[in-house]
Write a protein that holds these residues in place. Structure first.
Motif, PDB file in Angstrom:
ATOM      1  N   PRO A 161      41.994 -24.842  -3.271  1.00 57.64           N
ATOM      2  CA  PRO A 161      41.081 -25.311  -2.228  1.00 57.64           C
ATOM      3  C   PRO A 161      41.580 -24.959  -0.824  1.00 57.64           C
ATOM      4  O   PRO A 161      42.767 -25.190  -0.511  1.00 57.64           O
ATOM      5  CB  PRO A 161      41.056 -26.835  -2.442  1.00 57.64           C
ATOM      6  N   ALA A 179      36.761 -33.146   1.712  1.00 56.84           N
ATOM      7  CA  ALA A 179      37.861 -32.341   2.233  1.00 56.84           C
ATOM      8  C   ALA A 179      38.471 -32.994   3.467  1.00 56.84           C
ATOM      9  O   ALA A 179      39.696 -33.013   3.642  1.00 56.84           O
ATOM     10  CB  ALA A 179      37.373 -30.938   2.574  1.00 56.84           C
ATOM     11  N   ILE A 200      43.693 -32.708  -7.016  1.00 64.06           N
ATOM     12  CA  ILE A 200      43.772 -32.862  -5.558  1.00 64.06           C
ATOM     13  C   ILE A 200      44.937 -33.774  -5.184  1.00 64.06           C
ATOM     14  O   ILE A 200      45.713 -33.467  -4.262  1.00 64.06           O
ATOM     15  CB  ILE A 200      42.448 -33.426  -4.993  1.00 64.06           C
ATOM     16  N   ARG A 201      45.093 -34.884  -5.905  1.00 59.07           N
ATOM     17  CA  ARG A 201      46.212 -35.788  -5.619  1.00 59.07           C
ATOM     18  C   ARG A 201      47.544 -35.070  -5.800  1.00 59.07           C
ATOM     19  O   ARG A 201      48.476 -35.225  -5.003  1.00 59.07           O
ATOM     20  CB  ARG A 201      46.147 -37.017  -6.530  1.00 59.07           C
ATOM     21  N   GLY A 219      35.273 -26.532   2.510  1.00 60.81           N
ATOM     22  CA  GLY A 219      36.678 -26.803   2.824  1.00 60.81           C
ATOM     23  C   GLY A 219      37.151 -26.041   4.047  1.00 60.81           C
ATOM     24  O   GLY A 219      37.894 -26.570   4.880  1.00 60.81           O
ATOM     25  N   THR A 278      40.662 -35.789   2.422  1.00 61.43           N
ATOM     26  CA  THR A 278      41.931 -35.269   1.907  1.00 61.43           C
ATOM     27  C   THR A 278      42.873 -34.908   3.052  1.00 61.43           C
ATOM     28  O   THR A 278      44.086 -35.155   2.979  1.00 61.43           O
ATOM     29  CB  THR A 278      41.682 -34.037   1.023  1.00 61.43           C
ATOM     30  N   ARG A 314      39.590 -33.177 -11.582  1.00 59.80           N
ATOM     31  CA  ARG A 314      39.617 -32.588 -10.244  1.00 59.80           C
ATOM     32  C   ARG A 314      40.329 -33.522  -9.259  1.00 59.80           C
ATOM     33  O   ARG A 314      41.108 -33.073  -8.410  1.00 59.80           O
ATOM     34  CB  ARG A 314      38.195 -32.307  -9.763  1.00 59.80           C
ATOM     35  N   LEU A 318      43.634 -27.176   1.553  1.00 58.66           N
ATOM     36  CA  LEU A 318      44.904 -27.693   1.060  1.00 58.66           C
ATOM     37  C   LEU A 318      46.002 -26.639   0.937  1.00 58.66           C
ATOM     38  O   LEU A 318      47.180 -26.958   1.036  1.00 58.66           O
ATOM     39  CB  LEU A 318      44.698 -28.325  -0.325  1.00 58.66           C
ATOM     40  N   VAL A 343      48.087 -32.618  -2.895  1.00 64.65           N
ATOM     41  CA  VAL A 343      48.438 -33.341  -1.666  1.00 64.65           C
ATOM     42  C   VAL A 343      49.905 -33.757  -1.700  1.00 64.65           C
ATOM     43  O   VAL A 343      50.660 -33.546  -0.745  1.00 64.65           O
ATOM     44  CB  VAL A 343      47.525 -34.572  -1.477  1.00 64.65           C
TER      45      VAL A 343
END
Length: 310
Positions: free
Chosen positions: A141, A50, A294-295, A18, A53, A290, A144, A298
């Motif tokens: 992460p 990554a 992440i969603r 990342g 994302t 996971r 992010l 974001v």
């Protein structure tokens, strides 16, 4: 200070890919180094994820950035301007690596460590030039969470700190400057929260599912917008003084590790990595969870980025 043209990330485990993807996004030619072919192969997929994302975040792209995956450490360090150490949290392992890095890189190269709590001064004890080692603790992460803790060791120069702060700001992150204390700031606060949470669950005060809900909406929701010091002003310092006067003495002061944790680790139930920990995960559920996280990160970052700091 601008983004280094060439950067080296050593350690392709949970954080390295990342970090590499973010630096590459901002124009750096990143060499991601590890001693394991298997880890590097997995890191390619993680770095690609990554990068995808970052696309979702509409993060700016600076031409010229790239990530290469290197087994050869000397090749990964050749011509580098910034080294970020992200290997496992074992001080002797880190000391050995720092000795290897120093023997190869130029005198003006910043050597940063992503340690989550090992004192920078302890890591630098056997370095020939300890003044250029500095803590650069990313939050996971790393591609992010737009905040990095910057920690000087006993010998780290102000010039090295200033240069690193400039690099952090150049890729749009917040640099949080701290003094050297075990665990640094983020983990000290996080572990204090986790200690109290585990204590409440162990006492049977609340189920772990309800505790997660309480913290997510009762604390996390507010703290995502309002920092703790601002929250004190918002609530009223007199109110805090009154409640703390009777509550603080009743909070957990456990100096060891929760028995709930040691029982689970003793049975090799380590969480998502083994399919069972505080929760049990069925087939495919870890990847799905996971992805959901992440969603959520974001979406939350997009909203928070539009809010004026409180």
């Amino acid at each position: 200070m601008s983004i280094p043209k060439i950067a080296t990330v050593i350690g392709a485990g949970s954080m390295g890919p990342g970090i590499a993807a973010l630096l590459a996004r901002h124009g750096s030619q990143v060499r991601l180094n590890d001693i394991s072919e298997e880890v590097l192969a997995r890191a390619e997929k993680v770095a690609a994820g990554a990068s995808a994302t970052l696309d979702e975040l509409d993060a700016p792209t600076v031409p010229g950035g790239s990530v290469t995956f290197e087994l050869d450490q000397a090749k990964a360090l050749d011509g580098t301007e910034l080294v970020i150490e992200a290997i496992p949290e074992r001080i002797e392992l880190k000391k050995t690596l720092l000795e290897q890095v120093e023997a190869v890189v130029g005198d003006d190269v910043i050597i940063a460590t992503n340690t989550s709590g090992i004192p920078i001064s302890d890591m630098a004890e056997e370095m020939a030039r300890p003044e250029r080692l500095i803590g650069m603790h990313w939050s996971n992460p790393p591609h992010l969470i737009p905040m990095i803790e910057v920690i000087k060791g006993e010998h780290t120069t102000d010039a090295v700190q200033d240069r690193l702060i400039g690099i952090v700001k150049a890729f749009g992150y917040e640099a949080v400057v701290e003094k050297e204390v075990p665990g640094f700031v983020e983990n000290r606060v996080l572990y204090a929260i986790l200690r109290e949470c585990l204590s409440l669950v162990e006492q049977g005060v609340v189920s772990q599912k309800d505790l997660d809900t309480c913290i997510k909406w009762g604390i996390g929701y507010k703290l995502a917008v309002i920092g703790p010091m601002r929250l004190l002003d918002m609530a009223g310092l007199d109110i805090y003084e009154s409640v703390a006067g009777y509550l603080n003495h009743d909070l957990s002061n456990e100096s060891g590790v929760s028995t709930r944790i040691t029982e689970l680790t003793g049975r090799k139930k380590l969480g998502m990595k083994t399919g069972e920990g505080m929760y049990t995960y069925g087939e495919g559920e870890v990847d799905a969870k996971r992805a959901d996280i992440i969603r959520g990160l974001v979406a939350t970052r997009k909203v928070l980025s539009e809010i004026k700091p409180v």
